[in-house]
Write a protein that holds these residues in place. Structure first.
Motif, PDB file in Angstrom:
ATOM      1  N   UNK A  99       0.833  -1.208   0.000  1.00 59.56           N
ATOM      2  CA  UNK A  99       0.000   0.000   0.000  1.00 59.56           C
ATOM      3  C   UNK A  99       0.871   1.262   0.000  1.00 59.56           C
ATOM      4  N   UNK A 100       1.983   1.214   0.764  1.00 56.66           N
ATOM      5  CA  UNK A 100       2.865   2.381   0.824  1.00 56.66           C
ATOM      6  C   UNK A 100       3.527   2.630  -0.535  1.00 56.66           C
ATOM      7  N   UNK A 101       3.916   1.529  -1.190  1.00 52.95           N
ATOM      8  CA  UNK A 101       4.543   1.657  -2.509  1.00 52.95           C
ATOM      9  C   UNK A 101       3.575   2.264  -3.516  1.00 52.95           C
ATOM     10  N   UNK A 102       2.267   1.963  -3.294  1.00 57.69           N
ATOM     11  CA  UNK A 102       1.244   2.513  -4.208  1.00 57.69           C
ATOM     12  C   UNK A 102       0.893   3.958  -3.845  1.00 57.69           C
ATOM     13  N   UNK A 103       1.556   4.471  -2.805  1.00 59.81           N
ATOM     14  CA  UNK A 103       1.343   5.851  -2.400  1.00 59.81           C
ATOM     15  C   UNK A 103       0.014   6.095  -1.689  1.00 59.81           C
ATOM     16  N   UNK A 104      -0.505   5.027  -1.026  1.00 57.68           N
ATOM     17  CA  UNK A 104      -1.774   5.199  -0.299  1.00 57.68           C
ATOM     18  C   UNK A 104      -1.597   6.123   0.906  1.00 57.68           C
ATOM     19  N   UNK A 105      -2.709   6.745   1.325  1.00 56.55           N
ATOM     20  CA  UNK A 105      -2.640   7.680   2.455  1.00 56.55           C
ATOM     21  C   UNK A 105      -2.670   6.912   3.783  1.00 56.55           C
ATOM     22  N   UNK A 107      -4.840   7.192   6.104  1.00 59.07           N
ATOM     23  CA  UNK A 107      -6.219   6.755   6.373  1.00 59.07           C
ATOM     24  C   UNK A 107      -6.467   5.375   5.754  1.00 59.07           C
ATOM     25  N   UNK A 108      -5.859   5.128   4.576  1.00 59.73           N
ATOM     26  CA  UNK A 108      -6.073   3.841   3.903  1.00 59.73           C
ATOM     27  C   UNK A 108      -5.416   2.682   4.648  1.00 59.73           C
ATOM     28  N   UNK A 109      -4.262   2.976   5.215  1.00 55.45           N
ATOM     29  CA  UNK A 109      -3.528   1.865   5.835  1.00 55.45           C
ATOM     30  C   UNK A 109      -3.750   1.775   7.347  1.00 55.45           C
ATOM     31  N   UNK A 110      -4.509   2.720   7.901  1.00 56.71           N
ATOM     32  CA  UNK A 110      -4.623   2.755   9.367  1.00 56.71           C
ATOM     33  C   UNK A 110      -5.273   1.480   9.936  1.00 56.71           C
ATOM     34  N   UNK A 111      -6.208   0.857   9.219  1.00 55.05           N
ATOM     35  CA  UNK A 111      -6.842  -0.363   9.734  1.00 55.05           C
ATOM     36  C   UNK A 111      -5.795  -1.468   9.864  1.00 55.05           C
ATOM     37  N   UNK A 112      -4.941  -1.576   8.849  1.00 53.39           N
ATOM     38  CA  UNK A 112      -3.912  -2.616   8.900  1.00 53.39           C
ATOM     39  C   UNK A 112      -2.891  -2.336   9.992  1.00 53.39           C
ATOM     40  N   UNK A 113      -2.612  -1.044  10.198  1.00 54.04           N
ATOM     41  CA  UNK A 113      -1.669  -0.707  11.284  1.00 54.04           C
ATOM     42  C   UNK A 113      -2.278  -1.107  12.633  1.00 54.04           C
ATOM     43  N   UNK A 114      -3.589  -0.865  12.769  1.00 51.19           N
ATOM     44  CA  UNK A 114      -4.279  -1.250  14.001  1.00 51.19           C
ATOM     45  C   UNK A 114      -4.202  -2.767  14.193  1.00 51.19           C
ATOM     46  N   UNK A 115      -4.335  -3.518  13.089  1.00 52.92           N
ATOM     47  CA  UNK A 115      -4.226  -4.996  13.175  1.00 52.92           C
ATOM     48  C   UNK A 115      -2.844  -5.378  13.707  1.00 52.92           C
ATOM     49  N   UNK A 116      -1.813  -4.682  13.207  1.00 56.26           N
ATOM     50  CA  UNK A 116      -0.453  -4.972  13.682  1.00 56.26           C
ATOM     51  C   UNK A 116      -0.337  -4.705  15.184  1.00 56.26           C
ATOM     52  N   UNK A 117      -0.916  -3.564  15.607  1.00 59.22           N
ATOM     53  CA  UNK A 117      -0.836  -3.208  17.027  1.00 59.22           C
ATOM     54  C   UNK A 117      -1.576  -4.239  17.883  1.00 59.22           C
ATOM     55  N   UNK A 118      -2.778  -4.648  17.431  1.00 65.34           N
ATOM     56  CA  UNK A 118      -3.561  -5.637  18.189  1.00 65.34           C
ATOM     57  C   UNK A 118      -2.829  -6.972  18.276  1.00 65.34           C
ATOM     58  N   UNK A 119      -2.230  -7.354  17.140  1.00 60.28           N
ATOM     59  CA  UNK A 119      -1.523  -8.641  17.117  1.00 60.28           C
ATOM     60  C   UNK A 119      -0.327  -8.604  18.055  1.00 60.28           C
ATOM     61  N   UNK A 120       0.381  -7.480  18.046  1.00 62.13           N
ATOM     62  CA  UNK A 120       1.538  -7.351  18.941  1.00 62.13           C
ATOM     63  C   UNK A 120       1.076  -7.444  20.392  1.00 62.13           C
ATOM     64  N   UNK A 121      -0.041  -6.771  20.680  1.00 62.22           N
ATOM     65  CA  UNK A 121      -0.588  -6.780  22.041  1.00 62.22           C
ATOM     66  C   UNK A 121      -0.932  -8.219  22.462  1.00 62.22           C
ATOM     67  N   UNK A 122      -1.548  -8.982  21.540  1.00 59.29           N
ATOM     68  CA  UNK A 122      -1.897 -10.378  21.845  1.00 59.29           C
ATOM     69  C   UNK A 122      -0.662 -11.211  22.139  1.00 59.29           C
ATOM     70  N   UNK A 123       0.378 -11.005  21.319  1.00 57.96           N
ATOM     71  CA  UNK A 123       1.602 -11.778  21.524  1.00 57.96           C
ATOM     72  C   UNK A 123       2.243 -11.395  22.852  1.00 57.96           C
ATOM     73  N   UNK A 124       2.203 -10.091  23.138  1.00 60.10           N
ATOM     74  CA  UNK A 124       2.769  -9.604  24.386  1.00 60.10           C
ATOM     75  C   UNK A 124       2.060 -10.235  25.589  1.00 60.10           C
ATOM     76  N   UNK A 125       0.702 -10.281  25.513  1.00 59.72           N
ATOM     77  CA  UNK A 125      -0.069 -10.878  26.602  1.00 59.72           C
ATOM     78  C   UNK A 125       0.275 -12.351  26.776  1.00 59.72           C
TER      79      UNK A 125
END
Ligand code: ADP
Length: 299
Positions: A99-105, A107-125
């Motif tokens: 998405x970054x290579x395609x020059x997306x904003x 706002x477009x990638x924020x859902x996926x970033x949130x998924x990364x954060x949630x997944x990290x949190x799960x692994x941390x727990x």
């Protein structure tokens, strides 16, 4: 494991050795002792001694074998549980990169970033829970106590589960009494207990359902309760529910994700805080899990 280290094999060997000892002692005793009663007593004494020593040796082998079994189980659980979040992590990172290579904003990638954060949190727990398990085993489990409002802690945790609960068509009700006193407890660990109980209530409620959480003061303690309308726990599996690594067959059928350590750690945490934890459950109808924390201060 080598055959001679196998407890059942050692047991058979011990039986044979004990019989040989009995016979040998009998012949030696009857050779040197005239009184048959004394000879019989010597045989009984030597055989018992052999039996006790043999049993001690086999028991220690048994303990080593059990520890080995737990260790392999532990490694297999960790690798299984870490594999799925790691796969999600890798895929999501790949998608973000594209998405970054395609020059997306943003706002477009924020859902996926949130998924990364949630997944990290799960692994941390998960890693924290595993560390707690090893601390419990090593008797180095220490609580960091402070004044904790169970009400606001529960509210914060429910908020973090909001999206997940909505996605699985589960609604959570919690109408706290704002006047409740604080408890002197380990905030992070109590949060882990609450997270685990809410997570279980959601995960073991297939389809849709309702979860109710309450906190009640009584007799110098607070009782935190969660009731779900999930699969419940069959009576024959109920007594093992707080055991380390135990997962009920009924639970495994509806929910692949699970380690069987959440309730084990929860019980250790609550009992270290001088509270109690328990549940009642009816198969196919639902479960109610509860824990209490005493209202003692700064001890
Ligand atoms: P897990 O990671 O497997 O959920 P836990 O220690 O939290 O581990 O729970 C142990 C087992 O207890 C679960 O695998 C499940 O079989 C059973 N269990 C726990 N909570 C519930 C519930 N609310 N409803 C039905 N079964 C439950």
């Amino acid at each position: 494991m080598k055959l001679w280290e196998c407890p059942p094999f050692l047991f058979v060997i011990m039986g044979v050795v004990t019989i040989i000892t009995m016979i040998a002692t009998y012949f030696i005793a009857s050779e040197y002792v005239d009184e048959p009663q004394i000879a019989a007593l010597i045989v009984i004494f030597i055989t018992t001694l052999f039996f006790v020593i043999g049993n001690l040796i086999i028991n220690s082998f048994n303990r080593v074998a059990e520890a080995n079994r737990l260790k392999s189980e532990f490694i297999s659980i960790i690798s299984h549980q870490l594999r799925s979040p790691l796969t999600i992590f890798k895929w999501t990172t790949d998608v973000i990169e594209r998405e970054l290579k395609q020059g997306r904003s943003y706002a477009d990638i924020s859902t996926n970033i949130q998924t990364l954060l949630d997944t990290t949190e799960n692994m941390n727990n998960l890693v924290n829970a595993l560390l707690d398990v090893s601390r419990i085993e090593a008797h180095t489990f220490i609580l960091k106590k402070e004044d904790v409002s169970l009400t606001s802690l529960t509210q914060t945790i429910i908020k973090s589960f909001k999206k997940y609960a909505e996605a699985t068509h589960i609604d959570i009700t919690f109408h706290p009494d704002t006047q409740l006193p604080t408890v002197y407890a380990d905030k992070q660990r109590v949060a882990m207990v609450i997270q685990n109980l809410i997570d279980n209530a959601i995960r073991y409620t297939p389809g849709s359902g309702h979860i109710m959480i309450t906190i009640c003061p009584d007799n110098n303690r607070l009782t935190w309760t969660i009731t779900d309308q999930g699969i419940g726990i069959p009576p024959q599996e109920q007594k093992r529910i707080f055991e380390k690594f135990f997962r009920a067959e009924s639970g495994i059928k509806v929910q692949a994700r699970g380690t069987g350590i959440g309730l084990y750690v929860a019980k250790t945490v609550i009992e270290a805080l001088k509270g109690h934890i328990g549940f009642r459950s009816e198969e196919g109808k639902g479960s109610t899990f509860w824990f209490t924390i005493p209202l003692e201060h700064h001890t």
